[in-house]
Design an enzyme around this catalytic site. Structure first.
Site, PDB file in Angstrom:
ATOM      1  N   ASN A 104     -17.547 -22.211 -19.070  1.00 33.84           N
ATOM      2  CA  ASN A 104     -16.924 -21.422 -20.130  1.00 33.84           C
ATOM      3  C   ASN A 104     -17.947 -21.020 -21.190  1.00 33.84           C
ATOM      4  O   ASN A 104     -18.862 -21.778 -21.498  1.00 33.84           O
ATOM      5  CB  ASN A 104     -15.786 -22.219 -20.782  1.00 33.84           C
ATOM      6  CG  ASN A 104     -14.717 -22.582 -19.776  1.00 33.84           C
ATOM      7  OD1 ASN A 104     -14.697 -22.012 -18.687  1.00 33.84           O
ATOM      8  ND2 ASN A 104     -13.848 -23.514 -20.108  1.00 33.84           N
ATOM      9  N   HIS A 121     -23.033 -20.768 -18.046  1.00 26.79           N
ATOM     10  CA  HIS A 121     -22.971 -19.304 -18.137  1.00 26.79           C
ATOM     11  C   HIS A 121     -23.242 -18.782 -19.542  1.00 26.79           C
ATOM     12  O   HIS A 121     -22.956 -17.624 -19.830  1.00 26.79           O
ATOM     13  CB  HIS A 121     -21.613 -18.809 -17.609  1.00 26.79           C
ATOM     14  CG  HIS A 121     -21.405 -19.119 -16.158  1.00 26.79           C
ATOM     15  ND1 HIS A 121     -20.178 -19.176 -15.554  1.00 26.79           N
ATOM     16  CD2 HIS A 121     -22.308 -19.401 -15.177  1.00 26.79           C
ATOM     17  CE1 HIS A 121     -20.323 -19.483 -14.266  1.00 26.79           C
ATOM     18  NE2 HIS A 121     -21.603 -19.627 -14.028  1.00 26.79           N
ATOM     19  N   CYS A 129     -32.363 -11.885 -27.843  1.00 25.71           N
ATOM     20  CA  CYS A 129     -33.119 -10.649 -28.027  1.00 25.71           C
ATOM     21  C   CYS A 129     -33.700 -10.191 -26.694  1.00 25.71           C
ATOM     22  O   CYS A 129     -34.303 -10.984 -25.969  1.00 25.71           O
ATOM     23  CB  CYS A 129     -34.228 -10.869 -29.055  1.00 25.71           C
ATOM     24  SG  CYS A 129     -35.233  -9.389 -29.262  1.00 25.71           S
ATOM     25  N   CYS A 132     -37.958 -10.231 -27.806  1.00 27.17           N
ATOM     26  CA  CYS A 132     -38.704 -11.479 -28.046  1.00 27.17           C
ATOM     27  C   CYS A 132     -37.959 -12.713 -27.525  1.00 27.17           C
ATOM     28  O   CYS A 132     -38.459 -13.826 -27.627  1.00 27.17           O
ATOM     29  CB  CYS A 132     -39.011 -11.640 -29.530  1.00 27.17           C
ATOM     30  SG  CYS A 132     -37.550 -11.910 -30.554  1.00 27.17           S
ATOM     31  N   GLY A 191      -9.900 -27.305 -14.034  1.00 25.44           N
ATOM     32  CA  GLY A 191      -9.608 -25.923 -14.421  1.00 25.44           C
ATOM     33  C   GLY A 191     -10.597 -24.890 -13.921  1.00 25.44           C
ATOM     34  O   GLY A 191     -10.877 -23.920 -14.620  1.00 25.44           O
ATOM     35  N   ASN A 217      -6.012 -29.505 -11.610  1.00 26.21           N
ATOM     36  CA  ASN A 217      -5.752 -28.068 -11.490  1.00 26.21           C
ATOM     37  C   ASN A 217      -4.329 -27.894 -10.937  1.00 26.21           C
ATOM     38  O   ASN A 217      -3.986 -28.537  -9.951  1.00 26.21           O
ATOM     39  CB  ASN A 217      -6.776 -27.438 -10.515  1.00 26.21           C
ATOM     40  CG  ASN A 217      -6.824 -25.927 -10.622  1.00 26.21           C
ATOM     41  OD1 ASN A 217      -5.804 -25.257 -10.665  1.00 26.21           O
ATOM     42  ND2 ASN A 217      -8.038 -25.395 -10.667  1.00 26.21           N
ATOM     43  N   GLU A 219      -3.245 -25.558  -9.248  1.00 30.47           N
ATOM     44  CA  GLU A 219      -3.323 -24.881  -7.940  1.00 30.47           C
ATOM     45  C   GLU A 219      -4.353 -25.574  -7.053  1.00 30.47           C
ATOM     46  O   GLU A 219      -5.285 -26.192  -7.559  1.00 30.47           O
ATOM     47  CB  GLU A 219      -3.804 -23.424  -8.125  1.00 30.47           C
ATOM     48  CG  GLU A 219      -3.068 -22.613  -9.162  1.00 30.47           C
ATOM     49  CD  GLU A 219      -1.692 -22.189  -8.699  1.00 30.47           C
ATOM     50  OE1 GLU A 219      -1.501 -22.108  -7.469  1.00 30.47           O
ATOM     51  OE2 GLU A 219      -0.818 -21.982  -9.555  1.00 30.47           O
ATOM     52  N   ALA A 235      -4.394 -29.305 -17.493  1.00 31.37           N
ATOM     53  CA  ALA A 235      -5.426 -30.205 -18.033  1.00 31.37           C
ATOM     54  C   ALA A 235      -4.936 -30.954 -19.272  1.00 31.37           C
ATOM     55  O   ALA A 235      -5.258 -32.132 -19.458  1.00 31.37           O
ATOM     56  CB  ALA A 235      -6.668 -29.394 -18.368  1.00 31.37           C
TER      57      ALA A 235
HETATM   58  P1  OAD Z   1     -11.029 -18.846 -12.670  1.00 29.80           P
HETATM   59  O1  OAD Z   1     -10.202 -17.868 -13.434  1.00 29.80           O
HETATM   60  O2  OAD Z   1     -11.632 -18.397 -11.384  1.00 29.80           O
HETATM   61  O3  OAD Z   1     -10.164 -20.136 -12.338  1.00 29.80           O
HETATM   62  C1  OAD Z   1      -9.379 -20.775 -13.312  1.00 29.80           C
HETATM   63  C2  OAD Z   1      -8.732 -21.981 -12.671  1.00 29.80           C
HETATM   64  O4  OAD Z   1      -8.025 -22.680 -13.683  1.00 29.80           O
HETATM   65  C3  OAD Z   1      -7.725 -21.665 -11.560  1.00 29.80           C
HETATM   66  O5  OAD Z   1      -8.027 -22.458 -10.425  1.00 29.80           O
HETATM   67  C4  OAD Z   1      -6.380 -22.066 -12.173  1.00 29.80           C
HETATM   68  O6  OAD Z   1      -5.470 -22.593 -11.201  1.00 29.80           O
HETATM   69  C5  OAD Z   1      -6.805 -23.139 -13.159  1.00 29.80           C
HETATM   70  N1  OAD Z   1      -5.902 -23.344 -14.304  1.00 29.80           N
HETATM   71  C6  OAD Z   1      -5.115 -22.432 -14.931  1.00 29.80           C
HETATM   72  N2  OAD Z   1      -4.463 -23.004 -15.955  1.00 29.80           N
HETATM   73  C7  OAD Z   1      -4.840 -24.311 -15.994  1.00 29.80           C
HETATM   74  C8  OAD Z   1      -4.518 -25.423 -16.840  1.00 29.80           C
HETATM   75  N3  OAD Z   1      -3.678 -25.303 -17.837  1.00 29.80           N
HETATM   76  N4  OAD Z   1      -5.126 -26.616 -16.566  1.00 29.80           N
HETATM   77  C9  OAD Z   1      -5.991 -26.745 -15.532  1.00 29.80           C
HETATM   78  N5  OAD Z   1      -6.325 -25.727 -14.710  1.00 29.80           N
HETATM   79  C10 OAD Z   1      -5.766 -24.530 -14.928  1.00 29.80           C
HETATM   80  O7  OAD Z   1     -12.131 -19.386 -13.686  1.00 29.80           O
HETATM   81  P2  OAD Z   1     -13.495 -20.168 -13.388  1.00 29.80           P
HETATM   82  O8  OAD Z   1     -13.403 -21.007 -12.171  1.00 29.80           O
HETATM   83  O9  OAD Z   1     -13.909 -20.807 -14.660  1.00 29.80           O
HETATM   84  O10 OAD Z   1     -18.444 -16.354 -14.832  1.00 29.80           O
HETATM   85  O11 OAD Z   1     -14.461 -18.939 -13.101  1.00 29.80           O
HETATM   86  C11 OAD Z   1     -15.828 -19.188 -12.906  1.00 29.80           C
HETATM   87  C12 OAD Z   1     -16.661 -18.057 -13.418  1.00 29.80           C
HETATM   88  O12 OAD Z   1     -16.191 -16.827 -12.858  1.00 29.80           O
HETATM   89  C13 OAD Z   1     -16.579 -17.833 -14.905  1.00 29.80           C
HETATM   90  O13 OAD Z   1     -17.410 -18.699 -15.632  1.00 29.80           O
HETATM   91  C14 OAD Z   1     -17.023 -16.417 -15.036  1.00 29.80           C
HETATM   92  C15 OAD Z   1     -16.272 -15.803 -13.879  1.00 29.80           C
HETATM   93  O14 OAD Z   1     -16.826 -14.704 -13.285  1.00 29.80           O
HETATM   94  C16 OAD Z   1     -19.193 -15.523 -15.576  1.00 29.80           C
HETATM   95  O15 OAD Z   1     -18.721 -14.788 -16.422  1.00 29.80           O
HETATM   96  C17 OAD Z   1     -20.642 -15.595 -15.262  1.00 29.80           C
END
Ligand code: OAD
Length: 243
Positions: A104, A121, A129, A132, A191, A217, A219, A235
């Site tokens: 996050n 990330h 910048c 620099c 999550g 999670n 899901e 969570a």
């Molecule tokens: P995702 O949006 O892919 O996944 C979010 C996950 O959180 C899903 O598996 C949901 O089931 C779960 N979820 C939703 N609500 C929840 C809750 N209340 N408690 C626990 N889990 C819950 O997000 P990320 O896996 O973080 O990268 O995505 C990874 C990366 O993809 C991000 O950091 C971003 C994106 O592209 C960049 O921007 C570089």
């Protein structure tokens, strides 16, 4: 929390763990009001990642990319850490060796008091910048600065200190995260859909190195099949149970 899940064994393992590592993703911030990336209202459903979160997009249209980040910064500004962020901060206080690895960029773990954080990330509140390479924390609204194109004191354009698609993670950050995952004897994965690499492979590394792995999670995800305990719960409900 999912009825019938027995967290007793996991809680006992956490208590006796010499080294704890936690990987978090967008889902941990969902209950603070931060949109996830891939859910029903996910950010990547409304925007094409390659149009906004790539170095090419920034080169092509830096004003548009800054507008998108400024919009996200203003959405995030009033949001606060939730019970899950706070539980992890409290857990850090109870562990000798604790590492928090997050995908996050919202800064909510730090606001909750977590200290030993690897932000894989980057962080949306920081600028870097393009000339620099100076990194600064800039929490103020940047949307009106220099016609939407904030600049460094050296004169070069600033960009969000975010790792975009096609870019490499900061070596110091990913190395620290991998070491923490391999060292851990208890590993939480919370999550995240576990589809973006290299973050997703940290759970696998931890498991292969002998850690007890617990997923939180609602899901099923790409790593659910390999964890020791999958808690299908939000969570904020599950994490405080471990304190
Ligand atoms: P995702 O949006 O892919 O996944 C979010 C996950 O959180 C899903 O598996 C949901 O089931 C779960 N979820 C939703 N609500 C929840 C809750 N209340 N408690 C626990 N889990 C819950 O997000 P990320 O896996 O973080 O990268 O995505 C990874 C990366 O993809 C991000 O950091 C971003 C994106 O592209 C960049 O921007 C570089």
């Amino acid at each position: 929390m999912e009825p019938g899940v027995d967290i007793k064994e996991a809680a006992a393992r956490l208590k006796s763990a010499a080294s704890v590592c936690v990987l978090t993703g967008a889902g941990i911030s969902a209950e603070s009001g931060v949109p996830t990336f891939r859910g029903e209202d996910g950010l990547w459903k409304s925007y094409r990642a390659e149009e906004l979160a790539t170095p090419e997009a920034f080169e092509r249209d830096p004003v548009l990319v800054w507008q998108w980040y400024n919009w996200r910064r203003e959405l995030l500004r009033p949001l606060e850490p939730n019970a899950a962020h706070r539980a992890l901060s409290e857990l850090e206080g109870c562990c000798k060796d604790f590492s928090l690895v997050t995908q996050n960029v919202d800064g909510l773990h730090e606001l909750a008091g977590s200290r030993h954080i690897f932000e894989l990330h980057g962080n949306i509140w920081r600028t870097r910048c393009t000339g620099c390479a100076t990194v600064s924390t800039r929490r103020e609204d940047l949307s009106d600065e220099a016609g939407g194109l904030p600049r460094c004191e050296c004169g070069a354009l600033l960009r969000p200190d975010i790792v975009w698609f096609g870019e490499s993670l900061e070596p110091r950050v990913i190395t620290g995260a991998v070491e923490a995952a391999k060292r851990a004897d208890f590993f939480f994965v919370v999550g995240t859909s576990s589809v973006v690499q290299p973050a997703a492979s940290l759970s696998v590394m931890a498991k292969e190195a002998g850690a007890y792995v617990v997923e939180i999670n609602p899901e099923a995800t790409a790593v659910t099949g390999l964890v020791d305990l999958a808690i299908k719960s939000k969570a904020t409900l599950a994490l405080p149970q471990f304190l």
